[in-house]
Design a protein around this motif. Structure first.
Motif, PDB file in Angstrom:
ATOM      1  N   CYS A   6      43.074 -72.855 -17.045  1.00 28.41           N
ATOM      2  CA  CYS A   6      43.909 -71.847 -16.680  1.00 28.41           C
ATOM      3  C   CYS A   6      44.619 -72.219 -15.070  1.00 28.41           C
ATOM      4  O   CYS A   6      45.817 -72.225 -14.554  1.00 28.41           O
ATOM      5  CB  CYS A   6      43.546 -70.551 -16.560  1.00 28.41           C
ATOM      6  N   TRP A  74      49.633 -57.991 -29.964  1.00 28.90           N
ATOM      7  CA  TRP A  74      49.148 -59.114 -30.105  1.00 28.90           C
ATOM      8  C   TRP A  74      47.560 -58.978 -30.636  1.00 28.90           C
ATOM      9  O   TRP A  74      46.702 -58.845 -29.964  1.00 28.90           O
ATOM     10  CB  TRP A  74      48.954 -60.290 -29.076  1.00 28.90           C
ATOM     11  N   LEU A 130      51.344 -60.871 -16.801  1.00 30.21           N
ATOM     12  CA  LEU A 130      52.053 -61.501 -18.044  1.00 30.21           C
ATOM     13  C   LEU A 130      51.761 -63.025 -17.745  1.00 30.21           C
ATOM     14  O   LEU A 130      51.514 -63.724 -18.710  1.00 30.21           O
ATOM     15  CB  LEU A 130      53.238 -61.230 -17.983  1.00 30.21           C
ATOM     16  N   VAL A 133      48.131 -63.704 -18.754  1.00 30.16           N
ATOM     17  CA  VAL A 133      48.055 -63.621 -20.209  1.00 30.16           C
ATOM     18  C   VAL A 133      48.891 -65.281 -20.697  1.00 30.16           C
ATOM     19  O   VAL A 133      48.308 -65.976 -21.631  1.00 30.16           O
ATOM     20  CB  VAL A 133      48.848 -62.743 -20.970  1.00 30.16           C
ATOM     21  N   GLU A 134      49.878 -65.556 -20.130  1.00 32.54           N
ATOM     22  CA  GLU A 134      50.600 -66.868 -20.349  1.00 32.54           C
ATOM     23  C   GLU A 134      49.709 -68.183 -20.275  1.00 32.54           C
ATOM     24  O   GLU A 134      49.617 -68.810 -21.210  1.00 32.54           O
ATOM     25  CB  GLU A 134      51.829 -67.081 -19.727  1.00 32.54           C
ATOM     26  N   VAL A 137      47.171 -68.125 -22.952  1.00 32.59           N
ATOM     27  CA  VAL A 137      47.698 -68.632 -24.373  1.00 32.59           C
ATOM     28  C   VAL A 137      48.047 -70.008 -24.266  1.00 32.59           C
ATOM     29  O   VAL A 137      47.788 -70.883 -25.351  1.00 32.59           O
ATOM     30  CB  VAL A 137      49.063 -67.992 -24.418  1.00 32.59           C
ATOM     31  N   PRO A 143      45.344 -64.994 -26.884  1.00 31.54           N
ATOM     32  CA  PRO A 143      44.337 -64.170 -26.205  1.00 31.54           C
ATOM     33  C   PRO A 143      42.881 -64.179 -26.320  1.00 31.54           C
ATOM     34  O   PRO A 143      42.615 -64.071 -27.745  1.00 31.54           O
ATOM     35  CB  PRO A 143      45.160 -62.828 -25.950  1.00 31.54           C
ATOM     36  N   LEU A 147      45.570 -57.464 -27.705  1.00 29.84           N
ATOM     37  CA  LEU A 147      46.266 -56.933 -26.388  1.00 29.84           C
ATOM     38  C   LEU A 147      47.413 -56.160 -27.050  1.00 29.84           C
ATOM     39  O   LEU A 147      48.059 -56.490 -27.839  1.00 29.84           O
ATOM     40  CB  LEU A 147      47.176 -57.868 -25.537  1.00 29.84           C
ATOM     41  N   TYR A 448      43.324 -62.318 -13.979  1.00 26.60           N
ATOM     42  CA  TYR A 448      43.777 -61.720 -15.141  1.00 26.60           C
ATOM     43  C   TYR A 448      43.123 -62.677 -16.305  1.00 26.60           C
ATOM     44  O   TYR A 448      42.661 -62.323 -17.468  1.00 26.60           O
ATOM     45  CB  TYR A 448      45.502 -61.604 -15.368  1.00 26.60           C
ATOM     46  N   CYS A 449      43.156 -64.050 -16.075  1.00 25.36           N
ATOM     47  CA  CYS A 449      42.618 -64.965 -16.954  1.00 25.36           C
ATOM     48  C   CYS A 449      41.285 -64.798 -17.246  1.00 25.36           C
ATOM     49  O   CYS A 449      40.552 -64.879 -18.018  1.00 25.36           O
ATOM     50  CB  CYS A 449      42.806 -66.351 -16.598  1.00 25.36           C
ATOM     51  N   LEU A 452      40.421 -61.041 -18.826  1.00 24.38           N
ATOM     52  CA  LEU A 452      40.493 -60.928 -20.498  1.00 24.38           C
ATOM     53  C   LEU A 452      39.590 -61.744 -21.110  1.00 24.38           C
ATOM     54  O   LEU A 452      38.962 -61.168 -21.974  1.00 24.38           O
ATOM     55  CB  LEU A 452      41.976 -61.313 -20.624  1.00 24.38           C
TER      56      LEU A 452
END
Length: 457
Positions: A6, A74, A130, A133-134, A137, A143, A147, A448-449, A452
């Motif tokens: 990430c 998702w 976001l 999250v990207e 992914v 994810p 989500l 966030y990485c 989650l």
């Protein structure tokens, strides 16, 4: 999981991500001003397109009485929890424009800060989530947990459409908990988690002393002056030392425990002496409580604006016939906004002199206070991840502001909200020259990485 993949992805695309945020910030989505209604809709459509761009398979705009909710879903695994990421795409009005160093809707980077209206509240924070999250992914294929995404366009006006909207969409919005991309950290280097957010009640008091403004030379000595009555009535809402003087205002307020006061002191210490930065000659407020306690954990009543009579340059010799002032109250646990507005109405009735009439106009958008239990699993995981990212344990904080949807989600969905956002107190939120530090954005994406991923079973 290692964050190395990430990290590499985010580093390679940092400029691309910054440009996307700037594109979003150029849309003047001011929900409070009717002339920007089209811009608010445009921001919703832009955000929906961005969700599709990062791979969210189900994206739609859900209509409300005013502005649409940008919704996404998702689903990856029945065995995994479902989190809903919350934020808002509307922004505050930019006034006063003459105090901005650069135009509010022309984003500019200066000294590792991104300046624009919405840079921190809340477009910048939404995009940080976001883009985190990207990164997951693109590096992991999907994810790590289920989500949902819920981005509203009315937070800055009190989320008035959501109470009616939520009961009709419970099944679609069902989740285990909510992650709020609205909020912030105590400072650039000190993490924190939020246990509570205040509720809000708002109204306007309208005073009248005559049918029309009058010639001050002919009537000023005999007819009451609405400006004076308005000023006296507004002043009656507080004692001279800063306590709210509305009868019954504190009746439902819980006293702070010693543990809570120690936590608030630690949170304030971590944020630094930001009181010194406001330019006030001295501090003021409810006696017996520190400034940090008053802001974070005690109820407040603010006079937000007051006006009467002639406002232009020069002299106009009138005795004003009407006056007005606006009030907002930030409320703590067990206080009810409608009850507080009723107490304000009684206070106005009691303190309005017989030579005037006064009415209270209630504003929509009231919100109840919110709180999350300390042992909530998603909150505990957030604390662990923040300690990992920042290199020090988070302080326990309480929010002086209001996120109306937090209590609505709790009541309608049975889901608590974990605040996980990365603005800092020096971001001038709701003020000219709003900004967000680029370093906070970098740290937020990475967090966030990690968060989650850590939530996955």
């Amino acid at each position: 999981m290692s964050l190395a993949e990430c990290d590499r992805y985010l580093e390679e695309r940092e400029q691309e991500h910054l440009e996307a945020i700037q594109e979003f910030l150029r849309i003047p989505s001011v929900s409070a001003l009717p002339e920007h209604q089209g811009d608010v809709r445009r921001a919703a459509e832009w955000l929906a397109d961005y969700l599709r761009r990062i791979g969210v398979p189900q994206v739609e705009l859900l209509p409300t009485e005013r502005n649409p909710v940008v919704f996404g879903a998702w689903h990856v695994d029945d065995a995994q929890p479902t989190a809903m990421i919350y934020g808002h795409y509307d922004v505050q009005p930019p006034d006063p424009l003459d105090l901005w160093i650069s135009p509010p809707f022309e984003p500019q980077v200066r000294e590792d800060k991104l300046y624009a209206r919405g840079a921190s509240d809340d477009k910048g924070n939404v995009m940080v989530a976001l883009q985190g999250v990207e990164a997951l992914v693109r590096t992991q294929g999907r994810p790590p947990i289920n989500l949902k995404f819920f981005f509203e366009g009315e937070e800055e006006i009190g989320s008035p459409s959501l109470p009616a909207f939520m009961p009709n969409h419970r099944e679609k919005l069902a989740c285990d908990f909510i992650i709020s991309a609205d909020g912030g950290q105590p400072s650039l280097d000190q993490p924190g988690v939020t246990l509570t957010a205040k509720g809000i009640a708002a109204c306007q008091v309208n005073v009248r002393t005559a049918a029309t403004d009058l010639h001050s030379g002919m009537f000023g000595a005999a007819v009451p002056n609405a400006a004076q009555v308005t000023a006296h009535l507004a002043a009656s809402f507080h004692t001279p030392d800063g306590r709210v003087a509305v009868e019954g205002f504190y009746d439902r307020v819980r006293e702070l425990s010693e543990e809570e006061r120690a936590e608030l002191a630690a949170a304030q210490a971590s944020a630094g002496p930001y009181w010194e930065k406001v330019g006030a000659p001295a501090l003021w407020g409810e006696p017996g409580y520190s400034p940090g306690e008053r802001v974070a954990a005690r109820p407040t009543l603010d006079i937000n604006g007051i006006w009467s009579g002639f406002q232009g340059e020069g002299v106009k010799t009138v005795t004003p016939a009407e006056g007005h002032f606006k009030i907002t109250c930030r409320l703590v646990a067990d206080q009810d906004p409608e009850e507080i507005l009723t107490l304000i109405e009684r206070h106005v009735e009691k303190h309005c002199p017989p030579w005037a009439t006064a009415t209270v106009e209630r504003f929509p958008g009231s919100a109840r206070p919110f709180g999350i239990r300390r042992d909530h699993p998603a909150l505990k995981t957030a604390m662990e991840v923040l300690e990992q990212i920042f290199g020090k344990p988070p302080v326990i904080a309480r929010q002086g502001g209001t996120i109306p949807v937090a209590e609505i989600f709790q009541r309608e969905l049975g889901a608590d909200m974990v605040f996980f956002a990365f603005g800092t107190p020096d971001g001038n939120v709701h003020a000219p020259n709003e900004s967000m530090r680029l370093e906070s954005m970098r740290r937020g994406r990475r967090a966030y990485c990690a968060y989650l991923t850590a939530l996955a079973k």
